[in-house]
Each structure stands twice: as structure tokens, then as C-alpha cells.
Design an enzyme around this catalytic site. Structure first.
Site, short mmCIF file in Angstrom:
data_model
loop_
_atom_site.label_atom_id
_atom_site.label_comp_id
_atom_site.label_asym_id
_atom_site.label_seq_id
_atom_site.Cartn_x
_atom_site.Cartn_y
_atom_site.Cartn_z
CG ASP A 123 -5.07 1.95 1.60
OD1 ASP A 123 -3.95 1.84 1.09
OD2 ASP A 123 -5.86 1.00 1.72
CD1 TRP B 37 -2.55 -3.09 -9.08
CD2 TRP B 37 -2.95 -5.03 -10.14
NE1 TRP B 37 -2.86 -2.81 -10.39
CE2 TRP B 37 -3.11 -3.98 -11.06
CE3 TRP B 37 -3.14 -6.35 -10.58
CZ2 TRP B 37 -3.46 -4.19 -12.39
CZ3 TRP B 37 -3.49 -6.56 -11.91
CH2 TRP B 37 -3.64 -5.50 -12.80
CG HIS C 139 -1.95 -1.10 1.15
ND1 HIS C 139 -3.28 -0.89 0.92
CD2 HIS C 139 -1.81 -2.45 1.27
CE1 HIS C 139 -3.93 -2.05 0.89
NE2 HIS C 139 -3.05 -3.01 1.11
CG HIS D 54 2.01 -12.71 -3.79
ND1 HIS D 54 2.91 -11.96 -4.51
CD2 HIS D 54 1.49 -11.85 -2.86
CE1 HIS D 54 2.94 -10.72 -4.04
NE2 HIS D 54 2.10 -10.63 -3.05
#
Ligand code: UDP
Ligand code: UDP
Length: 443
Positions: free
Chosen positions: A117, A341, A20, A338
Site C-alpha cells: 500500500d 478516489w 484501501h 467527498h
């Protein structure tokens, strides 16, 4: 953008975790480029060393940015029933969101808007609405994930139900409650910023823009691909030196991101698979969720036998690596990921085919973006992270398939070319920021 936008003051509110924080700081750098004033709200205590180090390097490199420290009321992990420290941190912020009000309203000059966020949405919107402060979301996942998010608990026909993480199918979980609340609050935001671009996610972006998915969806601004900052470069040079001596496209790079711990048993199967594939490999091993807790040495995690087998085939590290630089090396020909993004967008930018092995959250849906684009595989049959042990033989076979597939290489090269053109011209991002500014003037 013109210099008339120069007196905007924007606050950035990330939640927790490098996945993030990194896109926030990458976005911040392009906003600074437009002479906007920035305030970065950081939450304390910070969970991982990787985040603390990055924040302090970032603030030293950009002294014009104001830091506002936010200290929420601590939550007890047992009472909150949350074991993952990153999840606990975001729940802590959510429950103390009302304390953000004085911090936001005391900003000088007054804020023009805030970028919140995605994981904090429903808790922060009531605070900013009272202050009449425009609020934009930074959606840190794919547009495909946003299409699910925007109409949840409905599921768009383009997304198979099995691609949702099991936790989201449990309507009693606190994750599902937050996800639902956040989704429901979407229409109260001014816009959604996302690290994606047309050629990477044409259909999901078109679907979102068409307005057919959800009524009242605010405008979506695909600002990607986000690029790393010079200051993200780190001094661990061994992987890069090792890669310099390998043949072109011969190495498979393996990493499950910044916060996914893999069980020792699965790590050993993966090690056997890498050896069986016959390919060279650069493998970042992670056995704990938070970096501060990584105490065991590689010998203990992998075991002596596997360590011996690996010796001549690959390089294994446990530290934080410079993933962007690794992906940019000619020797890297495939990526076992994994499908966080950021990793997906980075692989696309560098044109590296991906063997997607989703572990949790949005990762299966992100891996489907790669599969749909024809530049990688999404291993649905390998299940979700800890609930399934994938054997080395099977892993080895899939690595061979990944490394030998010419069609995927070509598709990937095509996407990479477009991504690089976009970032070179800066056009996509530039035009989008212009539209964002206009939408702000209207609000
Ligand atoms: N990353 C890195 N070095 C590491 C681990 C991760 O540079 O050793 C970076 C990676 O390039 C990406 C981010 O950390 O930008 C991880 O985000 P992602 O969304 O891929 O996964 P997450 O860590 O959030 O699960
Ligand atoms: N999400 C959300 N609210 C939350 C937690 C998650 O909206 O409180 C959404 C968001 O789209 C996020 C996705 O669920 O990207 C996956 O969340 P997770 O925490 O599993 O992964 P992260 O994105 O933090 O790596």
C-alpha cells in the site's frame, strides 16, 4: 495472459480503511483469475467492523488465498499524537515493518513479488530489498495525485498549491514526513498499480509516462476501472427499494465515504440544503470516523425539526450501504461526494455527475479530475472539512445546479460508456498485467 504465468505467488499488503482494502480485494480477484497464488497480509486488531466483515467474507469466498496475520507492536495514540484510528493503524504498521520480514520470508512457495500500500512504502521497502523481493505499489488515489506524490516536495505546475491539504503544507507534520519519505522511496519500487484509465485521466497518465516529472519513476500500470466483487453485496435493501419508486435521474445521493465524520452543525446545514434544493435525496449520515463508535441515533444527530422536514423528501440512513448498487439505479442523477478516489471512479463508471466537496487528504486533487473532465463541480470555496461551515442555502443552490446541468450529464455518459467498454473487454487490465509480468521477468 498465458498459463505460463500460473505459478506466480503474490503477497498483498493493504494498510487500513475500506478505501484501501476494497481496491486491494478487487485487484486480488483479477489476479486470481490469472491463476496466480495469493497471500493476503491482514493487520490485527482490525480497526473497523466493515473491514473485519469484508475480510472474512472474502477469505471464505476464496479459500485458495492464504491469510497471514500480522500483529504489530501497539502504539499509544497520545504519545504518537494521532487521533484518527486509521492513521494510527498505518503508523503502527510502519513502525513495526521490520516484523514483516519473517512473515514474508516464510511464505511457501516463495513469493514472486509483493504489492505494498502507498501509505506503507518507505517502511516496507527496506525489508523487501533485504529479501531481494520485487515490490510494487498499489496507489489508492488518482494519477493526478500520483503526479504530485512522485515529485514532492516540488509541486507540478498543473496542481495549484491551494489544492494540497493544509497538513501537507506544514513541513513539520508527521503526515508530511511520511509523505516525503514515501515519495523519496518511489524509485526503489518495481512499478505502480493504479485504479485509473486513460479516458479518465489522460493528461496525468501521459505526464507520468513521459518521465518528465521525476527521474527514475518506475512504470505506472493503470489497471482501472476496478469493479466490485459479488461478495461486496450487502443485505441492507431499504435504500434500493426506495430508489425503485423514484423518477429517473431525480435523486441526489450523498455520502462522504467510509471514514469521514462530519460535524453535527454541518450535517444539519447539509440537511437544510437538501430540503431547499427541492430534489429527492438518499443520504448516508456519518458522524464518527469509525463505525463501531456510531452510537447516536438519527433523531439526535439531525434534530426533530429537520427529521420532520426530511420525511417526504428523502431517505436518510446511518448504516453501511451498497454504494455500487445505489449508483447503478436509474433514479440516481447526482452524487454529493467527498471525492475519495474509489467513489470518483465508481461515479465515472456509472455516469453520475458529482458535486465534489473535499474534506481532507487527496480529495481536492481528485475532485479536480472531475472538474477538468467537465462531469462535475469541485467546491473549492467551501474550504476543507471542519474549518468552514457551509450554509444550507448555498448547498441547496449548488444541488440545483448539479441536477439541472445537461452538459455535465452528457460528459459523464461518455466517460461511463468508455469505462464500461473497458471493463467488458477487460483489455486495458489484461494488457497491463501482461506488461507487468514482462517487467517482473526483467527485474
Ligand atoms: N462505500 C460503500 N458504502 C458505504 C460507504 C462507502 O460501499 O456506506 C464504499 C465506496 O463505494 C467506496 C469505498 O467504500 O468503494 C470508499 O472509498 P473512497 O475512496 O470513496 O473513500 P474513503 O472511504 O476512503 O474516504
Ligand atoms: N500518503 C502517503 N503516505 C502516508 C499517508 C498518505 O503517501 O503515510 C498519500 C497517499 O497518496 C494517500 C494520500 O496521501 O492516498 C492521502 O492520504 P490520506 O491518509 O489523507 O487519505 P486516504 O488515501 O488514506 O483516504
Amino acid at each position: 495472459m498465458s498459463s505460463s504465468d500460473g505459478n506466480l505467488h503474490v503477497a498483498l499488503l493493504p494498510s487500513s480503511g475500506m478505501g484501501h482494502l476494497l481496491p486491494y480485494l478487487r485487484l486480488a480477484a483479477s489476479l486470481i483469475h490469472h491463476q496466480w497464488s495469493l497471500t493476503l497480509i491482514t493487520t490485527h486488531p482490525i480497526v473497523s467492523s466493515a473491514e473485519s466483515q469484508l475480510i472474512s467474507t472474502f477469505l471464505s469466498a476464496f479459500p485458495q488465498i492464504t491469510q497471514k496475520k500480522f500483529t504489530p507492536i501497539p502504539l499509544d495514540s497520545v504519545a504518537a499524537n494521532i487521533t484518527d484510528p486509521f492513521q494510527l493503524q498505518l503508523e503502527t504498521i510502519r513502525q513495526s515493518a521490520h516484523l514483516l520480514s519473517p512473515l514474508i520470508s516464510s511464505s511457501s512457495p516463495p513469493l514472486s513479488f509483493i504489492i505494498t500500500d502507498v501509505t506503507l512504502m518507505s517502511s516496507v521497502i527496506s525489508v523487501t530489498a533485504k529479501l531481494c523481493l520485487p515490490n510494487y505499489i498499489l496507489f489508492t488515489s488518482s494519477a493526478r495525485m500520483l503526479s504530485l506524490f512522485s515529485c514532492f516536495p516540488s509541486i507540478p505546475s498543473s496542481i495549484p498549491k491551494e489544492s494540497l491539504p493544509p497538513i501537507l503544507l506544514d513541513s513539520n507534520s508527521s503526515f508530511t514526513k511520511n509523505f516525503s519519505d514515501d515519495s523519496g522511496s518511489l524509485k526503489h519500487f518495481n512499478g505502480v498499480l493504479i485504479n485509473s484509465f486513460e479516458e479518465l485521466e489522460k493528461e496525468p497518465l501521459e505526464m507520468l509516462a513521459s518521465g518528465n516529472l521525476t527521474k527514475g519513476l518506475p512504470p505506472v500500470f493503470p489497471l482501472g476501472p476496478f469493479l466490485p466483487l459479488e461478495l461486496e453485496r450487502i443485505s441492507l435493501l431499504a435504500p434500493l427499494k426506495w430508489l425503485e419508486n423514484q423518477e429517473e435521474s431525480s435523486v441526489v445521493y450523498v455520502s462522504f465515504g467510509s471514514r469521514t465524520a462530519i460535524s453535527k452543525e454541518q450535517i444539519r446545514e447539509l440537511g437544510n440544503g437538501l430540503v431547499l434544493s427541492g430534489c429527492k435525496f438518499l443520504w448516508v449520515v456519518k458522524s464518527k470516523v469509525v463505525d463501531k463508535e456510531e452510537e447516536e441515533g438519527l433523531d439526535e444527530i439531525l434534530g426533530h425539526q429537520l427529521m420532520k422536514k426530511i420525511e417526504n423528501n428523502g431517505l436518510v440512513v446511518k448504516e453501511w450501504v451498497d454504494q455500487w448498487q445505489i449508483l447503478s439505479q436509474k433514479a440516481v442523477g447526482g452524487f454529493i461526494s467527498h471525492c475519495g478516489w474509489n467513489s470518483v471512479v465508481e461515479a465515472a463508471w456509472h455516469g453520475i455527475p458529482v458535486l465534489g466537496w473535499p474534506q481532507q487528504g487527496d480529495q481536492m486533487i481528485n475532485a479536480e479530475v472531475i472538474e477538468a473532465g467537465g462531469w462535475g463541480l469541485c467546491m473549492k470555496s467551501w474550504g476543507w472539512g471542519s474549518n468552514h461551515l457551509v450554509k444550507g442555502v448555498e448547498i441547496g443552490d449548488k444541488i440545483k445546479e448539479l441536477m439541472g446541468n445537461q452538459r455535465m450529464k452528457m460528459e459523464c455518459a461518455r466517460i461511463s460508456e468508455v469505462a464500461k467498454q473497458r471493463s467488458k473487454a477487460g483489455e486495458g487490465c489484461e494488457n497491463m498485467l501482461k506488461t507487468l509480468f514482462q517487467s517482473l521477468k526483467k527485474s
